[in-house]
Design a protein around this motif. Structure first.
Motif, PDB file in Angstrom:
ATOM      1  N   LEU A  68      -1.797  12.407  -3.064  1.00 31.37           N
ATOM      2  CA  LEU A  68      -2.449  11.557  -2.072  1.00 31.37           C
ATOM      3  C   LEU A  68      -1.385  10.732  -1.357  1.00 31.37           C
ATOM      4  O   LEU A  68      -0.501  10.148  -1.999  1.00 31.37           O
ATOM      5  N   THR A  69      -1.485  10.714  -0.039  1.00 31.38           N
ATOM      6  CA  THR A  69      -0.492  10.060   0.804  1.00 31.38           C
ATOM      7  C   THR A  69      -1.207   9.285   1.898  1.00 31.38           C
ATOM      8  O   THR A  69      -2.174   9.773   2.471  1.00 31.38           O
ATOM      9  N   VAL A  70      -0.731   8.083   2.183  1.00 32.79           N
ATOM     10  CA  VAL A  70      -1.328   7.229   3.203  1.00 32.79           C
ATOM     11  C   VAL A  70      -0.584   7.416   4.519  1.00 32.79           C
ATOM     12  O   VAL A  70       0.651   7.407   4.551  1.00 32.79           O
ATOM     13  N   LYS A 119      -3.834   1.830  -6.485  1.00 33.86           N
ATOM     14  CA  LYS A 119      -2.696   2.650  -6.907  1.00 33.86           C
ATOM     15  C   LYS A 119      -1.794   2.804  -5.683  1.00 33.86           C
ATOM     16  O   LYS A 119      -2.247   3.233  -4.630  1.00 33.86           O
ATOM     17  N   ARG A 120      -0.537   2.440  -5.828  1.00 33.05           N
ATOM     18  CA  ARG A 120       0.393   2.537  -4.695  1.00 33.05           C
ATOM     19  C   ARG A 120       0.683   4.000  -4.388  1.00 33.05           C
ATOM     20  O   ARG A 120       1.119   4.759  -5.257  1.00 33.05           O
ATOM     21  N   LEU A 121       0.403   4.383  -3.177  1.00 32.18           N
ATOM     22  CA  LEU A 121       0.583   5.769  -2.740  1.00 32.18           C
ATOM     23  C   LEU A 121       1.752   5.867  -1.767  1.00 32.18           C
ATOM     24  O   LEU A 121       2.055   4.892  -1.068  1.00 32.18           O
ATOM     25  N   PRO A 122       2.389   7.049  -1.683  1.00 29.14           N
ATOM     26  CA  PRO A 122       3.410   7.229  -0.657  1.00 29.14           C
ATOM     27  C   PRO A 122       2.776   6.919   0.705  1.00 29.14           C
ATOM     28  O   PRO A 122       1.639   7.312   0.965  1.00 29.14           O
ATOM     29  N   THR A 123       3.505   6.216   1.553  1.00 27.82           N
ATOM     30  CA  THR A 123       2.949   5.761   2.820  1.00 27.82           C
ATOM     31  C   THR A 123       3.890   6.109   3.968  1.00 27.82           C
ATOM     32  O   THR A 123       5.108   5.969   3.848  1.00 27.82           O
ATOM     33  N   VAL A 124       3.286   6.557   5.078  1.00 28.26           N
ATOM     34  CA  VAL A 124       4.043   6.845   6.294  1.00 28.26           C
ATOM     35  C   VAL A 124       3.411   6.038   7.428  1.00 28.26           C
ATOM     36  O   VAL A 124       2.210   6.131   7.669  1.00 28.26           O
ATOM     37  N   LEU A 125       4.229   5.246   8.101  1.00 29.21           N
ATOM     38  CA  LEU A 125       3.798   4.440   9.234  1.00 29.21           C
ATOM     39  C   LEU A 125       4.293   5.120  10.500  1.00 29.21           C
ATOM     40  O   LEU A 125       5.490   5.435  10.612  1.00 29.21           O
TER      41      LEU A 125
END
Length: 167
Positions: A68-70, A119-125
């Motif tokens: 899961l990725t944000v 839960k801290r997820l990998p994030t892309v802005l």
């Protein structure tokens, strides 16, 4: 500490605003009356706040090769799933199951914040955020946005900046 966080949430805070406060980051909370009939949470937020849709960013949860990725992208556009996968070194991305996204982040759809997730997820802005002094993202519930600098948002979420939005 858990009691303090719970107390702050009871007094109107959300996990997102609690995280921003704990980090000592400057931010502004914007509240508005959410209309359940509005077709777009993000466009509704931009209209209600009188802010350009290019400065209001939506938080989307995708599945990149089983992780899961944000993705945080402007509400004026959409998410480029191929670009998201590439940004995190993956091969294939699909939108995550909404129930799984809610359970994992601790937020409801339309109110998922990139901050204060369960839960801290990998994030892309999306890198278009860098063109603005501040951007608005969900503060953790429908009808509540937080305005913060893109740099602070990226730092607090551990986000990678990449061109993942499409206009």
């Amino acid at each position: 500490m858990a009691k303090k966080q719970k107390k702050q949430q009871q007094s109107g805070g959300t996990p997102a605003t609690v995280a921003l406060t704990a980090a000592g980051v400057d931010f502004t909370v914007h509240a508005y009356d959410h209309d359940p009939a509005h077709p777009s949470y993000g466009e509704e937020a931009a209209e209600a706040m009188g802010v350009s849709p290019d400065r209001v960013f939506k938080t989307l949860v995708a599945d990149v090769d089983g992780t899961l990725t944000v993705a945080v992208v402007p509400v004026s556009g959409s998410l480029d799933l191929k670009a998201l996968a590439a940004a995190v070194g993956g091969k294939r991305a699909t939108m995550a199951d909404p129930v799984l996204a809610e359970r994992t982040t601790g937020y409801v759809r339309g109110g998922i914040s990139p901050l204060g997730q369960r839960k801290r997820l990998p994030t892309v802005l999306d890198d278009s955020a860098e063109a603005h002094e501040t951007i608005c993202v969900s503060a953790g519930r429908r009808g509540l946005e937080v305005e913060v600098s893109p740099k602070d948002l990226a730092t607090l979420t551990g986000a990678v900046l990449a061109p993942v939005g499409r206009g």
